[in-house]
Structures are given as C-alpha cells and as structure tokens.
Write an enzyme that holds these catalytic residues in place. Structure first.
Site, PDB file in Angstrom:
ATOM      1  N   LYS A 281       4.224   7.118  -4.448  1.00 21.33           N
ATOM      2  CA  LYS A 281       5.127   8.236  -4.171  1.00 21.33           C
ATOM      3  C   LYS A 281       4.730   9.422  -5.048  1.00 21.33           C
ATOM      4  O   LYS A 281       4.245   9.224  -6.160  1.00 21.33           O
ATOM      5  CB  LYS A 281       6.568   7.844  -4.553  1.00 21.33           C
ATOM      6  CG  LYS A 281       7.272   6.917  -3.596  1.00 21.33           C
ATOM      7  CD  LYS A 281       8.702   6.677  -4.078  1.00 21.33           C
ATOM      8  CE  LYS A 281       9.419   5.640  -3.240  1.00 21.33           C
ATOM      9  NZ  LYS A 281       9.686   6.064  -1.866  1.00 21.33           N
ATOM     10  N   GLU A 353       8.315  -1.167   1.432  1.00 19.31           N
ATOM     11  CA  GLU A 353       8.340  -2.506   0.833  1.00 19.31           C
ATOM     12  C   GLU A 353       9.681  -3.213   1.014  1.00 19.31           C
ATOM     13  O   GLU A 353       9.742  -4.438   1.003  1.00 19.31           O
ATOM     14  CB  GLU A 353       7.991  -2.414  -0.654  1.00 19.31           C
ATOM     15  CG  GLU A 353       9.160  -2.069  -1.603  1.00 19.31           C
ATOM     16  CD  GLU A 353       9.773  -0.704  -1.357  1.00 19.31           C
ATOM     17  OE1 GLU A 353       9.089   0.143  -0.741  1.00 19.31           O
ATOM     18  OE2 GLU A 353      10.925  -0.478  -1.760  1.00 19.31           O
ATOM     19  N   ARG A 355      11.668  -3.562   3.603  1.00 18.86           N
ATOM     20  CA  ARG A 355      11.728  -4.412   4.790  1.00 18.86           C
ATOM     21  C   ARG A 355      10.889  -5.677   4.606  1.00 18.86           C
ATOM     22  O   ARG A 355      11.160  -6.700   5.233  1.00 18.86           O
ATOM     23  CB  ARG A 355      11.302  -3.609   6.021  1.00 18.86           C
ATOM     24  CG  ARG A 355       9.880  -3.131   5.993  1.00 18.86           C
ATOM     25  CD  ARG A 355       9.617  -2.028   7.011  1.00 18.86           C
ATOM     26  NE  ARG A 355      10.141  -0.730   6.557  1.00 18.86           N
ATOM     27  CZ  ARG A 355      10.060   0.393   7.263  1.00 18.86           C
ATOM     28  NH1 ARG A 355       9.497   0.388   8.457  1.00 18.86           N
ATOM     29  NH2 ARG A 355      10.541   1.513   6.790  1.00 18.86           N
TER      30      ARG A 355
HETATM   31  N1  BES Z   1      13.194   3.084  -1.430  1.00 15.85           N
HETATM   32  C1  BES Z   1      12.641   3.887  -0.409  1.00 15.85           C
HETATM   33  C2  BES Z   1      13.688   4.600   0.438  1.00 15.85           C
HETATM   34  C3  BES Z   1      14.538   5.642  -0.267  1.00 15.85           C
HETATM   35  C4  BES Z   1      14.237   6.989  -0.182  1.00 15.85           C
HETATM   36  C5  BES Z   1      15.678   5.273  -0.941  1.00 15.85           C
HETATM   37  C6  BES Z   1      15.043   7.922  -0.790  1.00 15.85           C
HETATM   38  C7  BES Z   1      16.478   6.199  -1.565  1.00 15.85           C
HETATM   39  C8  BES Z   1      16.175   7.522  -1.490  1.00 15.85           C
HETATM   40  C9  BES Z   1      11.806   3.024   0.551  1.00 15.85           C
HETATM   41  O1  BES Z   1      11.190   1.915  -0.013  1.00 15.85           O
HETATM   42  C10 BES Z   1      10.710   3.899   1.068  1.00 15.85           C
HETATM   43  O2  BES Z   1       9.914   4.335   0.295  1.00 15.85           O
HETATM   44  N2  BES Z   1      10.730   4.139   2.377  1.00 15.85           N
HETATM   45  C11 BES Z   1       9.775   4.964   3.003  1.00 15.85           C
HETATM   46  C12 BES Z   1       9.356   4.287   4.279  1.00 15.85           C
HETATM   47  C13 BES Z   1       8.211   4.942   4.957  1.00 15.85           C
HETATM   48  C14 BES Z   1       6.945   4.739   4.162  1.00 15.85           C
HETATM   49  C15 BES Z   1       8.078   4.348   6.333  1.00 15.85           C
HETATM   50  C16 BES Z   1      10.431   6.310   3.297  1.00 15.85           C
HETATM   51  O3  BES Z   1      11.577   6.335   3.703  1.00 15.85           O
HETATM   52  O4  BES Z   1       9.786   7.323   3.099  1.00 15.85           O
HETATM   53 ZN    ZN Z   2      12.145   1.102  -1.678  1.00 16.78          ZN
HETATM   54 ZN    ZN Z   3       9.291   2.331  -0.885  1.00 13.34          ZN
END
Ligand code: BES
Ligand code: ZN
Ligand code: ZN
Length: 501
Positions: A281, A353, A355
């Site tokens: 990220k 991750e 899911r």
């Molecule tokens: N933990 C994150 C989702 C999240 C984002 C939680 C903002 C709280 C605040 C999750 O693991 C994630 O990174 N999801 C990605 C999925 C994508 C790569 C398909 C996302 O939402 O960007």
């Molecule tokens: Zn996450």
């Molecule tokens: Zn994530």
C-alpha cells in the site's frame, strides 16, 4: 463508573452536575427540565430567551445551582428536533452532557430520563441507551500517554438516573445493566483496535482470546501454525508467508442452549496490520491499517457480551489472525493456493488478503454446520467509497437474516445498508487457471469481495457479510465516538444473539 437509579425529587438530589434537556426550538422548558427551571427561578428559560441555547442536537449549556437545588450545577443538553427523537439521540445527549460534566471535573452526575414524557420510549430501552451513551461517550484510549490531560481529577465516579416513578425503577435497573454490558464489551473491542500493531499481533489477539476462555461459559481453542497447516488452510497461511509473526486460528464456543443443535457462527477478519504485502500500500493508505483486525475485535467483544448476558442460544466465534507483510517469504502475485474446502485461488493482489483468511475461516464454520454465519471484516476500500463512515455494508443470501440484523442495528444505533450479490458479478473474479482469483476489476469491489466469500459457506447456510471498512475506525470524532476504533458490530450481534431462536 457506577450506574444506578434514584427515586428522589429532582430538585433535591445531591450531585456535582445534574443533566436536564431541551428539544430543539422549545421556548418554555417542560417536564423535569421545567421543574428544575422553576426551582432555579427561571434560569434555564433565561438562557433560552437570550439565545445562548436553542436545544440543537448535542449542544450543551451550563447554569449554576446557586444553592437553590441539590445539584451544584446544571448541564442542559439539546435533544434536537422532537419528531426525529429516538434512542440514538438519548445516547448522543448522554455522551455530550457527560463529556461536558467531565470537563467541569464533576464526580457525581445525575441525569433525567431523556424523552421519558414525550419520546414514547420504554424505560428499560432509555436506561440502556443512557448507559451506552455514557460509557461509549466517555471512552478514551490514553494508556500510552505519559502525562495524561485528564488524570483522576477528570473522572466521573457515579451516574444516577433520577426517576420519581417507583414503578419504573426495576426496568431502569435492568436497562442500565444491559447497556453497561453491551457498551463495556464494545469498549473492549475498541481497546483491541486501538492497540498498536507492535503490541497486538496475532499472538496478542490469541492471548486475549485465551483470557476470555477463563469465563465459565466460554471455551476457547487456539490453533497454532502447525495445526493450521494440518487443517489445510492454505489461503490463510499464504497471507502469513511474508511475516515473522505466527498466525493463529481461534474459536470461542458459547453454549447457552446445550440441547439445541443450532449454533450461530460469527467470523472475524484479524489482520493485525495490513501493509498490502508485496502489493504494498502507499504509506497514506497504511495509516489506519492497525485497525484491520476490527472484525476479530468485534467477535471477541460480542463473545464477551454474550458470556455476560448469558442468553439461551449457542454461538461460536471464529477468528483467523495474522499480519499481512511483504517479507522475503511473502506470497507472490500469480501464486495459486488451495483453501481448506478444496477450492483454488489465484493470487492477483496480495492486498486483497482479508477474503483469503476469511475463506478458510468460513469453510471451517460451514464444516461445523454453524448456521447462520455472520462475518465481519474491514474488507474493501470500495465499501468506504460507497457508504462512508455512517453505515456498514451488508451482504446476505437470506432476507430474514437481513431484517434481523437491520432490526438489531436500529435498536443499537449501528446502521447497515444492504448491497447486492447478484451472481453476474462473480464474473469479475473468474480466471482460466484456478477456481477464482482474489480480485475483480475496479467495478463493484465490495460486491465482488462478498461473492468471493460466498464460495466458502455451505450450500444451505444463511449467511451475512458485514463490510465494516468504513465504520470500524474513525479518523475524526463522530456522534458519541471519538477518533479510533468504534467497536461496531458488538452491540448489534450481541443484541441479535439475544433473540436468535
Ligand atoms: N484492509 C483493506 C480494506 C480497507 C480499506 C479497510 C480502507 C479499511 C479502510 C483490504 O485488505 C484491502 O486492502 N482491500 C483492497 C482490495 C483490492 C486490492 C481488491 C482495497 O479495497 O483496495
Ligand atoms: Zn485488509
Ligand atoms: Zn489489504
């Protein structure tokens, strides 16, 4: 803080701060507020007349007791528009007035029953909302602050509800107790969420679960990495590959109806820090990722509440926990893993991750025939884009379960919004070389994530997925929540469990 009820004349009751209220736009205070106003020779009416206070929702004003009443000072809190009044207004009014009283260094506080006259609420519900508003509203996470702003000098020791009608005291006591249990369990979840990731990793969550296991009515099992391997949870283990910390799989059993087979499952995502893994990220997005275990915290909080309330139902809490790190052994883009139910997943983004760990946790729950199964996860940024911080995304294959969750949410002030899971959306996570891949395209990200999860529940499982990505952790205060973990889900699911069967 001690919570109790007093049946005394409101003008005589001794305390540092007395809390009364006013609906928005009301010019002459009535009910208990009117009685206090009269005793004070119209001091409250004067504040209103001078336009220092209008009754706007969540605002407060202070007048002195001047020796004319038992209370040292009076805090008037605005209830907002009368036609919009509900239990959540009671929580907010209590939170705001008590924060004001705390800042005034009050030790003992007495409040009237907000909306008792005109609000049309049951005394037990109002009392519960007062307890919740107080405990949720006064919550702080300052254990790491060396020089605390509010030391012992700013701590309220006791809160009483003043209710002259003795016929209501039993209901009020009952409500206070329930509200306290729910709020303290939610605050426990908030504590876990707010802990930094260097303190609370997967082992830390497991330790906490083990502590809950000391309760007579909870039995906790903690599976280590070797045992997780033996259970063939390859999707879960893949996420852990880039970390130096071991993963843990945690189950917490509560059997309040041992003769009944039906057992509700609540499943939580326990990523103690989400760096994104190799799909790293950007730093700004990592900022709040210690909260990526909020689903797991909600499961622990709910089991804590259920253990204290002891309803005659069966509930099993399930948690998969690890951090998601990009270490040398991290899983690669293109890896294919096989989840414990036999389905294969092509990893196309290591940041999706949640899911992956939930796949194995849900498969385990389905195998144990838990039904219904409700999972909670800070799963997608897409859900935050869709619903923001006020409503949790709700996905389900069962209309009745949706109604139950929405009703429990309406009672507790935790709001949900149903989003679709039409099978067409599943196309986005199809791949030629495995049963599915772990990301879709840019469209409907919260839905495609939910449909991915659906692959791991049983054929006949009533299932709901709560995407709490937007509601679990706040970057600015909101209502009766300060910045940080909210404990969302705890009060809803504990309430739901109470009327499950
Ligand atoms: N933990 C994150 C989702 C999240 C984002 C939680 C903002 C709280 C605040 C999750 O693991 C994630 O990174 N999801 C990605 C999925 C994508 C790569 C398909 C996302 O939402 O960007
Ligand atoms: Zn996450
Ligand atoms: Zn994530």
């Amino acid at each position: 803080m001690k919570l109790s009820v007093k049946t005394q004349d409101i003008t005589n009751v001794k305390c540092d701060v007395l809390i009364v209220n006013l609906f928005d736009g009301v010019k002459t205070p009535g009910g208990a507020t009117g009685v206090v106003d009269k005793a004070l020779g119209g001091a409250i009416a004067k504040v209103i007349k001078n336009k220092e206070f209008t009754g706007k929702k969540g605002t407060t004003a202070v007048v002195d007791g001047t020796g004319k009443i038992g209370a040292g000072r009076v805090v008037i809190v605005g209830l907002g528009k009368q036609e919009e009044f509900d239990l959540d207004c009671v929580r907010l009014a209590t939170a705001k007035s008590l924060c004001k009283a705390r800042a005034m260094k009050a030790k003992s506080v007495v409040t009237i029953m907000h909306g008792a006259g005109t609000g049309g609420l049951y005394p037990a519900d109002t009392a519960a909302a007062i307890a919740e508003g107080a405990l949720l509203g006064l919550y702080k996470f300052d254990k790491y602050v060396s020089k605390k702003k509010d030391d012992e000098a700013e701590k309220i020791n006791e809160l009483y509800i003043c209710e002259i009608d003795k016929g209501k005291t039993a209901a009020i006591r009952k409500g206070l107790k329930l509200g306290q249990e729910l709020a303290e369990s939610a605050n426990m979840a908030r504590d876990l969420i707010n802990e930094p990731p260097n303190v609370l990793n997967a082992a830390g969550l497991a330790r906490h679960a083990r502590k809950l296991g000391k309760r007579k009515n909870l039995s906790v099992r903690i599976y280590n990495k070797k045992e997780i391997r033996a259970m063939k949870m390859e999707a879960f283990l893949g996420v852990n590959k880039g970390s130096r910390n071991d993963p843990f799989f945690i189950t917490i059993e509560y059997k309040g109806a041992p003769k009944v087979k039906k057992t509700m499952g609540i499943v939580g995502k326990g990523i103690t820090f989400d760096s994104g893994g190799l799909s790293l990220k950007p730093s700004s997005a990592m900022d709040t990722m210690k909260s990526d275990m909020s689903g797991a915290a909600a499961v622990l909080g709910t089991m804590d509440a259920i253990s204290r309330i002891a309803p005659k139902v069966n509930v099993t809490g399930v948690i998969a926990t690890t951090d998601n790190m990009p270490g040398g052994g991290a899983q690669c883009i293109g890896d294919i893993v096989r989840a414990s139910n036999g389905k294969t997943i092509e990893i196309k983004n290591t940041d999706a991750e949640g899911r992956l760990i939930l796949a194995d946790a849900l498969a385990w729950s389905a195998k144990k025939e838990l039904n219904p199964i409700i999972d909670l996860a800070t799963l997608t940024g897409a859900c935050v884009v869709a619903l923001g911080t006020y409503r949790t995304g709700l996905f389900s294959n069962d209309d009745k379960l949706v109604e139950k969750i929405k009703n429990a949410g309406a009672k507790t002030g935790e709001k949900y919004w149903r989003l679709p899971i039409d099978p067409e959306y599943f196309d986005a996570v199809k791949t030629d070389i495995a049963d599915m891949k772990n990301v879709g395209d840019r469209n409907a990200g919260a839905t495609t994530a939910a449909l991915f999860l659906k692959e791991f529940i049983g054929k006949d499982t009533q299932w709901a997925h709560l995407d709490i990505a937007g509601t679990a952790f706040l970057e600015k205060p909101q209502g009766y929540y300060i910045k940080g973990g909210t404990g969302v889900g705890v009060r809803t699911l504990a309430t739901l469990a109470m009327d499950m069967f």
